[in-house]
Design a protein around this motif. Sequence first.
Motif, PDB file in Angstrom:
ATOM      1  N   PRO A 135       0.660  -1.344   0.094  1.00 32.32           N
ATOM      2  CA  PRO A 135      -0.010  -0.110   0.159  1.00 32.32           C
ATOM      3  C   PRO A 135       0.706   1.362  -0.037  1.00 32.32           C
ATOM      4  CG  PRO A 135      -0.778  -1.557   1.761  1.00 32.32           C
ATOM      5  CD  PRO A 135       0.465  -2.258   1.087  1.00 32.32           C
ATOM      6  N   PHE A 136       1.891   1.418   0.523  1.00 36.32           N
ATOM      7  CA  PHE A 136       2.651   2.578   0.825  1.00 36.32           C
ATOM      8  C   PHE A 136       3.439   2.808  -0.588  1.00 36.32           C
ATOM      9  CE2 PHE A 136       7.013   4.394   1.611  1.00 36.32           C
ATOM     10  CZ  PHE A 136       6.512   5.408   2.319  1.00 36.32           C
ATOM     11  N   LYS A 138       2.251   1.549  -3.481  1.00 39.59           N
ATOM     12  CA  LYS A 138       1.142   2.194  -4.302  1.00 39.59           C
ATOM     13  C   LYS A 138       0.892   3.542  -4.027  1.00 39.59           C
ATOM     14  CE  LYS A 138      -4.102   1.390  -4.858  1.00 39.59           C
ATOM     15  NZ  LYS A 138      -5.148   0.730  -4.648  1.00 39.59           N
ATOM     16  N   ALA A 139       0.841   4.165  -2.931  1.00 35.31           N
ATOM     17  CA  ALA A 139       0.416   5.434  -2.646  1.00 35.31           C
ATOM     18  C   ALA A 139       1.811   6.295  -3.538  1.00 35.31           C
ATOM     19  CB  ALA A 139       0.682   5.779  -1.255  1.00 35.31           C
ATOM     20  N   SER A 143       1.169   8.944  -6.657  1.00 37.44           N
ATOM     21  CA  SER A 143       1.648  10.341  -6.316  1.00 37.44           C
ATOM     22  C   SER A 143       2.660  10.695  -7.695  1.00 37.44           C
ATOM     23  CB  SER A 143       2.648  10.715  -5.274  1.00 37.44           C
ATOM     24  OG  SER A 143       3.428  11.676  -5.129  1.00 37.44           O
ATOM     25  N   LYS A 148      -2.632  12.464  -7.236  1.00 35.16           N
ATOM     26  CA  LYS A 148      -2.178  13.020  -5.595  1.00 35.16           C
ATOM     27  C   LYS A 148      -3.503  12.594  -4.586  1.00 35.16           C
ATOM     28  CE  LYS A 148       0.771  16.711  -7.309  1.00 35.16           C
ATOM     29  NZ  LYS A 148       1.254  17.836  -7.303  1.00 35.16           N
ATOM     30  N   ALA A 151      -3.588   8.946  -4.248  1.00 41.02           N
ATOM     31  CA  ALA A 151      -2.237   8.611  -3.498  1.00 41.02           C
ATOM     32  C   ALA A 151      -2.425   8.916  -1.972  1.00 41.02           C
ATOM     33  CB  ALA A 151      -1.069   9.324  -3.947  1.00 41.02           C
ATOM     34  N   VAL A 152      -3.059  10.047  -1.507  1.00 39.95           N
ATOM     35  CA  VAL A 152      -3.458  10.266  -0.216  1.00 39.95           C
ATOM     36  C   VAL A 152      -4.280   9.240   0.578  1.00 39.95           C
ATOM     37  CG1 VAL A 152      -4.392  12.003   1.332  1.00 39.95           C
ATOM     38  CG2 VAL A 152      -2.727  12.933  -0.532  1.00 39.95           C
ATOM     39  N   THR A 153      -5.378   8.992  -0.383  1.00 37.86           N
ATOM     40  CA  THR A 153      -6.444   8.240   0.152  1.00 37.86           C
ATOM     41  C   THR A 153      -5.972   6.617   0.293  1.00 37.86           C
ATOM     42  OG1 THR A 153      -8.061   9.423  -0.923  1.00 37.86           O
ATOM     43  CG2 THR A 153      -8.767   7.153  -0.457  1.00 37.86           C
ATOM     44  N   ALA A 154      -5.199   6.338  -0.377  1.00 38.69           N
ATOM     45  CA  ALA A 154      -4.629   4.984  -0.438  1.00 38.69           C
ATOM     46  C   ALA A 154      -3.435   4.808   0.852  1.00 38.69           C
ATOM     47  CB  ALA A 154      -3.887   4.592  -1.504  1.00 38.69           C
ATOM     48  N   PHE A 155      -2.798   6.023   0.987  1.00 34.80           N
ATOM     49  CA  PHE A 155      -1.764   6.141   2.224  1.00 34.80           C
ATOM     50  C   PHE A 155      -2.571   6.109   3.417  1.00 34.80           C
ATOM     51  CE2 PHE A 155       0.266   8.632   5.520  1.00 34.80           C
ATOM     52  CZ  PHE A 155       1.365   7.719   5.469  1.00 34.80           C
ATOM     53  N   LEU A 188       2.078  14.268   0.632  1.00 37.69           N
ATOM     54  CA  LEU A 188       3.071  13.504  -0.166  1.00 37.69           C
ATOM     55  C   LEU A 188       4.629  13.849  -0.116  1.00 37.69           C
ATOM     56  CD1 LEU A 188       0.514  13.118  -3.213  1.00 37.69           C
ATOM     57  CD2 LEU A 188       1.128  11.327  -1.378  1.00 37.69           C
TER      58      LEU A 188
END
Length: 264
Positions: A135-136, A138-139, A143, A148, A151-155, A188
């Motif tokens: 997951p990290f 992926k974020a 990004s 963006k 990416a924030v949502t995934a993180f 990010l």
Amino acid sequence: MATMMVGDAALYYREMGSGTPLLLIHGTGGRADDFGAAIEALARQHRVIVYDRRGHARSGAKPAAVKGYLNRQAEDAAALLRGLGAAPATVVGWSMGGLIALCLALEHPDLVSRLVVCEPPFHTVKHMPLSSVAPFLKALLLSAIGCKRAAVTAFLRMTLRGPDGASTYDSLDDETRQAVLENADILLHELKTGTGEEITAERLKQLHCPISAIVGEQTHRLFTEAVQRLSGMLPQMRVTHVPAAGHLLVLSHPATFAQLALQP
């Protein structure tokens, strides 16, 4: 809106209450408002100072460089305390704010009378659980290709996941979620700056002020293991676990958070 110029940044801040100073430092992608109801509870006994960190929300300026990032953030906090005549202060840092608070206490011990860290991600980049690596990455990938907000949502879905697999990110109210997404660029950027790896066990021996840690019992293992690592290097640190709380315990348990922050 009260601001203080620190270098090229106009740091937004506000104060409430009277008494001995207490500085609150928010986490990655956050803002002063994240401490919510806890501010009023703390202000019954303290002069509470809370601010938007450099590059976040109402505090302008470009993000600090990746190299020396943590120290730059700590220098901002130091300048704020000095400029407001608010030292020495109890310093309370949540998440990334906890790492900044640690750095502040090490670099400017005269400014910090007591330290409280709430789930600091201490050395998590170096010790990331295997289940968090994908997951990290992926974020970071999202990004890199310009997605963006995704990416924030995934993180955040990953870091706010509890032992039952559910993520408290999905239960955030629209205003809070929107505020985090508006801070996507700085969040990010901050992911690239590390998790306090420059704060070594040797450096921590120089920390002489009282220190305590707060951790939720339902938080992601990233944070429970981080607090365990820090506790191993700081045997004098008192650790308190909050039942039925995750990484957002400041929002979900403001009265408990304030009570623990006030304990000597």
